[in-house]
Design a protein around this motif. Structure first.
Motif, short mmCIF file in Angstrom:
data_model
loop_
_atom_site.label_atom_id
_atom_site.label_comp_id
_atom_site.label_asym_id
_atom_site.label_seq_id
_atom_site.Cartn_x
_atom_site.Cartn_y
_atom_site.Cartn_z
N LYS A 33 23.37 12.35 6.92
CA LYS A 33 22.84 11.74 8.15
C LYS A 33 22.94 12.74 9.30
N TRP A 34 21.84 12.93 10.01
CA TRP A 34 21.78 13.86 11.13
C TRP A 34 21.20 13.13 12.34
N TRP A 35 21.70 13.43 13.55
CA TRP A 35 21.17 12.84 14.76
C TRP A 35 21.50 13.74 15.94
N VAL A 36 20.79 13.51 17.06
CA VAL A 36 21.03 14.25 18.30
C VAL A 36 21.66 13.29 19.30
N GLU A 37 22.82 13.66 19.79
CA GLU A 37 23.53 12.86 20.80
C GLU A 37 23.14 13.39 22.17
N SER A 38 22.51 12.53 22.97
CA SER A 38 22.10 12.94 24.31
C SER A 38 22.49 11.86 25.31
N ASN A 39 22.46 12.21 26.57
CA ASN A 39 22.85 11.28 27.62
C ASN A 39 21.61 10.49 28.05
N SER A 40 21.30 9.44 27.31
CA SER A 40 20.15 8.60 27.66
C SER A 40 20.66 7.23 28.06
N ARG A 41 19.91 6.56 28.90
CA ARG A 41 20.31 5.25 29.38
C ARG A 41 19.73 4.12 28.53
N ARG A 42 18.66 4.39 27.84
CA ARG A 42 17.99 3.35 27.09
C ARG A 42 18.09 3.65 25.60
N TYR A 43 18.32 2.62 24.83
CA TYR A 43 18.44 2.75 23.39
C TYR A 43 17.06 3.00 22.79
N VAL A 44 16.96 3.98 21.92
CA VAL A 44 15.73 4.27 21.17
C VAL A 44 16.00 3.88 19.73
N PRO A 45 15.36 2.80 19.24
CA PRO A 45 15.64 2.35 17.87
C PRO A 45 15.24 3.37 16.82
N ALA A 46 16.04 3.45 15.78
CA ALA A 46 15.76 4.30 14.64
C ALA A 46 15.89 3.45 13.38
N PRO A 47 15.08 3.70 12.36
CA PRO A 47 15.16 2.89 11.14
C PRO A 47 16.54 2.95 10.50
N GLN A 48 16.93 1.85 9.90
CA GLN A 48 18.19 1.67 9.17
C GLN A 48 19.41 1.55 10.08
N GLU A 49 19.25 1.48 11.40
CA GLU A 49 20.39 1.30 12.29
C GLU A 49 20.72 -0.18 12.41
N SER A 50 21.99 -0.49 12.51
CA SER A 50 22.43 -1.86 12.72
C SER A 50 22.54 -2.11 14.21
N VAL A 51 22.00 -3.25 14.67
CA VAL A 51 21.98 -3.57 16.10
C VAL A 51 22.41 -5.02 16.32
N ILE A 52 22.85 -5.29 17.53
CA ILE A 52 23.10 -6.66 17.97
C ILE A 52 22.12 -6.94 19.09
N ARG B 254 28.20 -5.07 27.08
CA ARG B 254 27.32 -3.91 27.29
C ARG B 254 28.18 -2.68 27.53
N CYS B 255 27.81 -1.58 26.87
CA CYS B 255 28.52 -0.31 27.04
C CYS B 255 27.54 0.83 26.87
N SER B 256 28.02 2.04 27.09
CA SER B 256 27.15 3.22 27.00
C SER B 256 26.76 3.48 25.55
N LEU B 257 25.64 4.20 25.37
CA LEU B 257 25.20 4.53 24.02
C LEU B 257 26.19 5.44 23.31
N LYS B 258 26.79 6.34 24.05
CA LYS B 258 27.76 7.25 23.43
C LYS B 258 28.96 6.48 22.88
N MET B 259 29.42 5.50 23.61
CA MET B 259 30.55 4.70 23.12
C MET B 259 30.17 3.88 21.90
N CYS B 260 28.93 3.39 21.85
CA CYS B 260 28.49 2.61 20.70
C CYS B 260 28.41 3.45 19.43
N ARG B 261 28.03 4.70 19.56
CA ARG B 261 27.85 5.56 18.40
C ARG B 261 29.16 6.13 17.88
N GLU B 262 30.23 6.06 18.66
CA GLU B 262 31.52 6.62 18.21
C GLU B 262 32.28 5.68 17.32
#
Length: 163
Positions: free
Chosen positions: A53-72, A155-163
């Motif tokens: 699994k590969w991804w780019v971690e960037s400082n974005s404010r809005r979530y960009v959906p990607a296939p196979q990701e789990s979301v609430i 609600r929290c930042s995207l970086k915190m959600c991905r950690e």
């Protein structure tokens, strides 16, 4: 170790079961080496321990959906036999009424507006609204997906959600 990438940078991602996350796209190149992976946004390039699994971690404010990701998400509208779900992206996601384990035309989930749903992104494209499903694609079982009962959303930042 994470490295910094810019849009257009070639990424050395090669694996039998390669899964690309946000910020990466696979292009079928003209070279004989096969398809290549290119970064589409600036940020830190990360990968899983086995390199699948590969991804780019960037400082974005809005979530960009990607296939196979789990979301609430939160159900915001009931449309026909499906639902519109707010997952924090640019577009509301669509959740079909039959995208649940054991759902039939006669036996559909009764979700109310404001209900929380734990789902998996089955289809995501930057120009279309994402599609969700509440079962595991391999086993066709719920595996924890579905309506979240006795819970709440923080609600929290995207970086915190991905950690």
């Amino acid at each position: 170790m994470a490295s910094t990438v810019l849009p257009g940078t070639f990424v050395p991602a090669q694996h039998v079961n390669l899964k690309l996350g946000p910020g990466l796209v696979q292009k079928n190149g003209a070279n004989e080496a096969g398809p290549s992976v290119i970064a589409t946004r600036a940020g830190l390039l990360n990968h899983s321990s086995n390199g699948s699994k590969w991804w780019v971690e960037s400082n974005s404010r809005r979530y960009v959906p990607a296939p196979q990701e789990s979301v609430i998400g939160v159900v915001v509208q009931k449309v026909g036999d499906g639902f519109r779900v707010d997952i924090g992206g640019a577009h509301s996601a669509s959740l079909d009424g039959l995208a649940f384990e054991g759902a039939t035309k006669r036996n559909k989930p009764n979700l109310k507006i404001g209900s929380l749903v734990y789902a998996r992104v089955s289809l995501a494209h930057k120009d279309m609204e994402p599609e969700l499903e509440c079962f595991d694609a391999q086993t066709r079982k719920a595996e924890g997906f579905g309506e979240v009962k006795n819970g709440f959303l923080v609600r929290c930042s995207l970086k915190m959600c991905r950690e």
